[in-house]
Design an enzyme around this catalytic site. Sequence first.
Site, PDB file in Angstrom:
ATOM      1  N   GLY A  35       0.820  -1.365  -0.123  1.00 29.53           N
ATOM      2  CA  GLY A  35       0.368  -0.459  -0.084  1.00 29.53           C
ATOM      3  C   GLY A  35       0.746   1.334   0.172  1.00 29.53           C
ATOM      4  O   GLY A  35       1.573   1.383  -0.399  1.00 29.53           O
ATOM      5  N   HIS A  41       4.542   2.070  -7.629  1.00 29.24           N
ATOM      6  CA  HIS A  41       3.739   1.342  -8.289  1.00 29.24           C
ATOM      7  C   HIS A  41       2.530   0.836  -8.898  1.00 29.24           C
ATOM      8  O   HIS A  41       2.318  -0.233  -9.911  1.00 29.24           O
ATOM      9  CB  HIS A  41       2.733   1.614  -6.834  1.00 29.24           C
ATOM     10  CG  HIS A  41       4.090   0.864  -5.378  1.00 29.24           C
ATOM     11  ND1 HIS A  41       3.743   1.562  -4.722  1.00 29.24           N
ATOM     12  CD2 HIS A  41       4.167  -0.195  -4.889  1.00 29.24           C
ATOM     13  CE1 HIS A  41       3.734   1.680  -3.499  1.00 29.24           C
ATOM     14  NE2 HIS A  41       4.560   0.220  -3.597  1.00 29.24           N
ATOM     15  N   GLN A  65       7.882  -9.254   7.702  1.00 31.72           N
ATOM     16  CA  GLN A  65       9.303  -8.598   7.626  1.00 31.72           C
ATOM     17  C   GLN A  65       9.114  -7.067   8.018  1.00 31.72           C
ATOM     18  O   GLN A  65      10.409  -6.877   7.166  1.00 31.72           O
ATOM     19  CB  GLN A  65       8.690  -8.519   5.659  1.00 31.72           C
ATOM     20  CG  GLN A  65       8.014  -7.598   5.638  1.00 31.72           C
ATOM     21  CD  GLN A  65       7.753  -7.407   3.687  1.00 31.72           C
ATOM     22  OE1 GLN A  65       6.671  -8.100   3.552  1.00 31.72           O
ATOM     23  NE2 GLN A  65       7.805  -6.330   3.082  1.00 31.72           N
ATOM     24  N   GLY A 152       9.301  -4.549  -8.976  1.00 34.97           N
ATOM     25  CA  GLY A 152      10.295  -3.017  -8.895  1.00 34.97           C
ATOM     26  C   GLY A 152      11.323  -3.284  -8.328  1.00 34.97           C
ATOM     27  O   GLY A 152      12.200  -4.171  -8.135  1.00 34.97           O
ATOM     28  N   GLU A 153      12.741  -2.914  -9.493  1.00 33.82           N
ATOM     29  CA  GLU A 153      13.511  -3.803  -9.305  1.00 33.82           C
ATOM     30  C   GLU A 153      14.618  -2.427  -8.563  1.00 33.82           C
ATOM     31  O   GLU A 153      15.697  -2.550  -7.759  1.00 33.82           O
ATOM     32  CB  GLU A 153      14.060  -3.045 -10.704  1.00 33.82           C
ATOM     33  CG  GLU A 153      14.446  -4.282 -11.568  1.00 33.82           C
ATOM     34  CD  GLU A 153      15.302  -4.286 -12.856  1.00 33.82           C
ATOM     35  OE1 GLU A 153      16.028  -3.078 -13.573  1.00 33.82           O
ATOM     36  OE2 GLU A 153      16.362  -5.354 -12.421  1.00 33.82           O
ATOM     37  N   SER A 191       7.529   5.166  -0.823  1.00 32.30           N
ATOM     38  CA  SER A 191       6.774   5.465   0.017  1.00 32.30           C
ATOM     39  C   SER A 191       7.470   5.901   1.307  1.00 32.30           C
ATOM     40  O   SER A 191       7.405   6.761   1.618  1.00 32.30           O
ATOM     41  CB  SER A 191       6.037   4.247   0.223  1.00 32.30           C
ATOM     42  OG  SER A 191       5.847   3.713  -0.429  1.00 32.30           O
TER      43      SER A 191
HETATM   44  O1  PAF Z   1       7.616  -4.652  -1.861  1.00 36.26           O
HETATM   45  C1  PAF Z   1       6.588  -4.625  -1.232  1.00 36.26           C
HETATM   46  O2  PAF Z   1       6.370  -3.929  -0.956  1.00 36.26           O
HETATM   47  C2  PAF Z   1       6.802  -5.739  -0.325  1.00 36.26           C
HETATM   48  O3  PAF Z   1       7.837  -6.390   0.545  1.00 36.26           O
HETATM   49  C3  PAF Z   1       6.001  -7.047  -0.398  1.00 36.26           C
HETATM   50  C4  PAF Z   1       6.283  -7.627  -1.720  1.00 36.26           C
HETATM   51  C5  PAF Z   1       4.836  -6.928  -1.149  1.00 36.26           C
HETATM   52  C6  PAF Z   1       5.982  -8.876   0.099  1.00 36.26           C
HETATM   53  O4  PAF Z   1       5.443  -8.083   1.095  1.00 36.26           O
END
Ligand code: PAF
Length: 284
Positions: A35, A41, A65, A152-153, A191
């Site tokens: 988000g 994005h 994460q 995204g890279e 973000s």
């Molecule tokens: O890049 C992100 O926003 C996150 O690491 C992902 C790939 C959505 C996994 O939570």
Amino acid sequence: MSSSLLQVTDLESLQAEIKKWRDAGDRIAFVPTMGCLHEGHLQLVDMAKANADRCVVSIFVNPTQFGPDEDLEQYPRTQEQDCKLLAARKADLVFLPSVAVIYGDDVDSDIHVPEELNNQLCGKDRPGHFDGVATVVARLFDAVKPDVAVFGEKDYQQVQVIRWLVNKLKSNIKIIAAPIVREEDGLAMSSRNKYLSEDERHRASRLQHILQMIAAELRKGRRDFSDLAAEATLALNKTGWKVDYIEILRPNLTQPSEKTREFIILAAAYLGKPRLIDNLKCSI
Ligand code: PAF
């Protein structure tokens, strides 16, 4: 603005919608996100739509994460605005699961990324981060079962982790790595840029300029990679940044040699509070 963006929060509704498309023979592309969407994005959405008939986006701030001292609670949640942006970009469906939908009672990572991929760059000081990314992406892939997924890279190491994951899962999902989207002055969209003060924002494109300077030195023939990275670190630190890492590697994230012709130059650095990351490919 299109109003046909479907919003679903549970697996049953997600899979029912996807089944309708599958039955009609549609190919499905997937863009996982946390988000707080920006143009970067939205360009992933464009790329997804260009590669399939239907585009599914997930918005899920994935707890596994984030480390214990990281900004999980403060992570910006802008769901209403995100959905408006996705509708305007004509995504077909946004999946907005709760933590319970993804993890049930066991909010933990069950996929472990190999050390050589994990214990460097962004993974080095964020133990468990890429295990969390791999775990949630595996669950989201299992829920959506896309033909194509777009990442995204800017998160270069994450893309390598996803490629490893797809291999480990023996999955046929095609992974598309989309080029970094930049502001006019070269700053990679993120973000986290919104946390930069006005003054920091003016100085933020310096990160990209330092990477370009390293690339120019590599093109001139320099091969003292660690000295080059150390010089760039010093130059950036002198102008108020706090460099986490600057590394010159091969595209597969291994150490380069004298003979290497393809490089990826990666950096992470704090400018004030936000930690910004960027990278630059360089072919000689
Ligand atoms: O890049 C992100 O926003 C996150 O690491 C992902 C790939 C959505 C996994 O939570």
